[in-house]
Enzyme design. Structure first.
Site, mmCIF file in Angstrom:
data_model
loop_
_atom_site.group_PDB
_atom_site.id
_atom_site.type_symbol
_atom_site.label_atom_id
_atom_site.label_comp_id
_atom_site.label_asym_id
_atom_site.label_seq_id
_atom_site.Cartn_x
_atom_site.Cartn_y
_atom_site.Cartn_z
ATOM 1 C CB SER A 46 -1.041 -0.029 1.403
ATOM 2 O OG SER A 46 -0.218 0.412 2.014
ATOM 3 C CG ASP A 350 -4.383 5.496 6.387
ATOM 4 O OD1 ASP A 350 -3.970 5.147 6.991
ATOM 5 O OD2 ASP A 350 -5.067 4.787 5.288
ATOM 6 C CG HIS A 353 -1.640 3.827 4.026
ATOM 7 N ND1 HIS A 353 -3.001 3.476 4.643
ATOM 8 C CD2 HIS A 353 -0.454 2.834 4.118
ATOM 9 C CE1 HIS A 353 -3.024 2.030 4.401
ATOM 10 N NE2 HIS A 353 -1.805 1.045 3.888
#
Ligand SMILES: *[C@@H]1O[C@H](CO)[C@@H](O)[C@H](O)[C@H]1NC(C)=O
Ligand SMILES: *[C@@H]1O[C@H](CO)[C@@H](O)[C@H](O)[C@H]1NC(C)=O
Ligand SMILES: *[C@@H]1O[C@H](CO)[C@@H](O)[C@H](O)[C@H]1NC(C)=O
Ligand SMILES: *[C@@H]1O[C@H](CO)[C@@H](O)[C@H](O)[C@H]1NC(C)=O
Length: 378
Positions: A46, A350, A353
């Site tokens: 991610s 978040d 990240h």
């Protein structure tokens, strides 16, 4: 006389100012352009996925990354990037003077330009294959597209679009940059959140490192000349971990309010990875293999964030608790989860990240750090 001297002095000042402060902006020439990269290929999770997971069946489209507020700042739409905007790989592509990398999954159906590289990273992906993790009783919840699957995608793509024979590949890939990671962080994330001990985590490191190095070796063997292998973040600084392992024992935290034991673990992985990179470099003297120091880049970001007064503890998007983070009510999971109005002033997007601003600052440090090591002055 006085006026001419004044002119000379001001001209000198302009020259000095451009040399020392604004050279990249003034000339729009980032030093990375000296490398003349014509393609970038990315493997990872991610931290660098630009749209693969959200196109995966069955789970991808249902993940929060497929919806706003993800993407709200730069794209004004969700792209599959796990942030409000651009990622480090986007800043790296821009610094190289190349377009943003299209995700591999988008290629079927649309006519994306693959001339300058492709992004194979998948959010949630692990270094070890899901079945290998399963043998350790670790379950991979988001995707089975681990590093070996991404490598298969990459070889399929290269062989059908770029080059067929070895000689052809060596020639076509000589000015390509390969990013192998960050990957492996999720192997540990899943292990920790599924109750594994620090001992069990440490016992995974040799396999995770060997898997990353194997991927880099395959990249070099097909013709890759410049390979960057990033390490892990200081995970003890992230709101997700600080929430899960919150404690009143002040000795558990370092000076930067990060959890010491988790950062020590990240350092251990990074040290083992660097030793293995060193060995790989000795085995493959015709390639350049560089360690991407995300740990130090993050520490640089912490320093900048402190001096610029950013919010360093709380996530921008989330709800509740000391860190504006709750595992059961994460960013994008429902109407009652808020988003800060000024993500530019936050490090964490978040809780897991970073914000675009965080990635931008990390990427700037990273580029400065890896550029001389890439030996691009031919
Ligand atoms: C946002 O992205 C979706 C697909 O991810 C697309 O269908 C839609 O048109 C985009 N909206 C805008 C405003 O670009
Ligand atoms: C991964 O593979 C296993 C075994 O085939 C399957 O049960 C699981 O649903 C898959 N996970 C995802 C996220 O697709
Ligand atoms: C920390 O201490 C406070 C007050 O002494 C207590 O209410 C709280 O539950 C403690 N928190 C943890 C995580 O131990
Ligand atoms: C997280 O949210 C759940 C559901 O709203 C709530 O029950 C729980 O107390 C919250 N946890 C924390 C640590 O705030």
């Amino acid at each position: 006389m006085a006026s001419s001297l004044f002119h000379k002095v001001s001209l000198l000042l302009v020259v000095l100012w451009c040399l020392f402060s604004c050279a990249p902006e003034c000339t729009n020439a980032h030093p990375l352009k000296i490398c003349k990269f014509d393609q970038i290929y990315q493997l990872g999770d991610s931290i660098s996925d630009t749209g693969n997971l959200i196109r995966e069946v069955p789970i991808g489209a249902a993940t929060p990354f497929a919806r706003l507020p993800y993407g709200e700042t730069f794209f004004k739409n969700a792209t599959g990037r796990c942030s409000n905007g651009l990622l480090m790989i986007d800043y790296i592509a821009m610094a190289a003077g190349l377009p943003l990398l299209p995700p591999y999954k988008k290629l079927d159906g649309t006519a994306d330009d693959v001339e300058h590289g492709v992004n194979f990273a998948v959010a949630g992906s692990t270094a070890l294959p899901s079945r290998v993790l399963a043998a350790r009783n670790i379950y991979s919840p988001v995707t089975n597209t681990s590093l070996n699957v991404q490598l298969d995608w990459m070889f399929t793509h290269l062989r059908s679009n770029i080059c067929i024979h070895h000689k052809d590949c060596v020639e076509k890939l000589q000015n390509a940059l390969f990013m192998v990671g960050e990957i492996g962080g999720n192997d540990y994330n899943y292990a920790i959140f599924q109750g594994k001990t620090m001992e069990e985590l440490r016992s995974m490191v040799p396999d995770v490192v060997a898997t990353i190095i194997y991927a880099a070796r395959r990249v070099i063997e097909i013709g890759g000349k410049r390979v960057v292998i990033p390490g892990n973040f200081p995970i003890g600084c992230l709101p997700i971990y600080k929430t899960a392992f919150q404690t009143n024992i002040s000795a558990a935290y370092d000076k930067k309010q990060c959890l010491k034991n988790l950062n020590e673990f990240a350092k251990y992985h990074n040290e083992e990875l660097q030793k293995a990179i060193h060995k790989l470099q000795q085995d493959k003297p015709n390639a350049v293999v560089v360690y991407g120091d995300y740990y130090k880049a993050y520490q640089f970001l912490l320093k900048v964030a402190t001096s610029q007064g950013f919010e360093r503890e709380k996530a921008c998007c989330g709800t509740g608790g000391k860190y504006n983070f709750n595992m059961t009510r994460m960013c994008g999971s429902g109407a009652n989860v808020g988003v800060c109005s000024n993500p530019k002033r936050y490090m964490s997007w978040d809780g897991v990240h970073l914000t675009q601003q965080g990635y931008k600052i990390m990427a700037a440090w990273l580029l400065k750090n890896i550029f001389p090591q890439l030996h691009c002055h031919f």
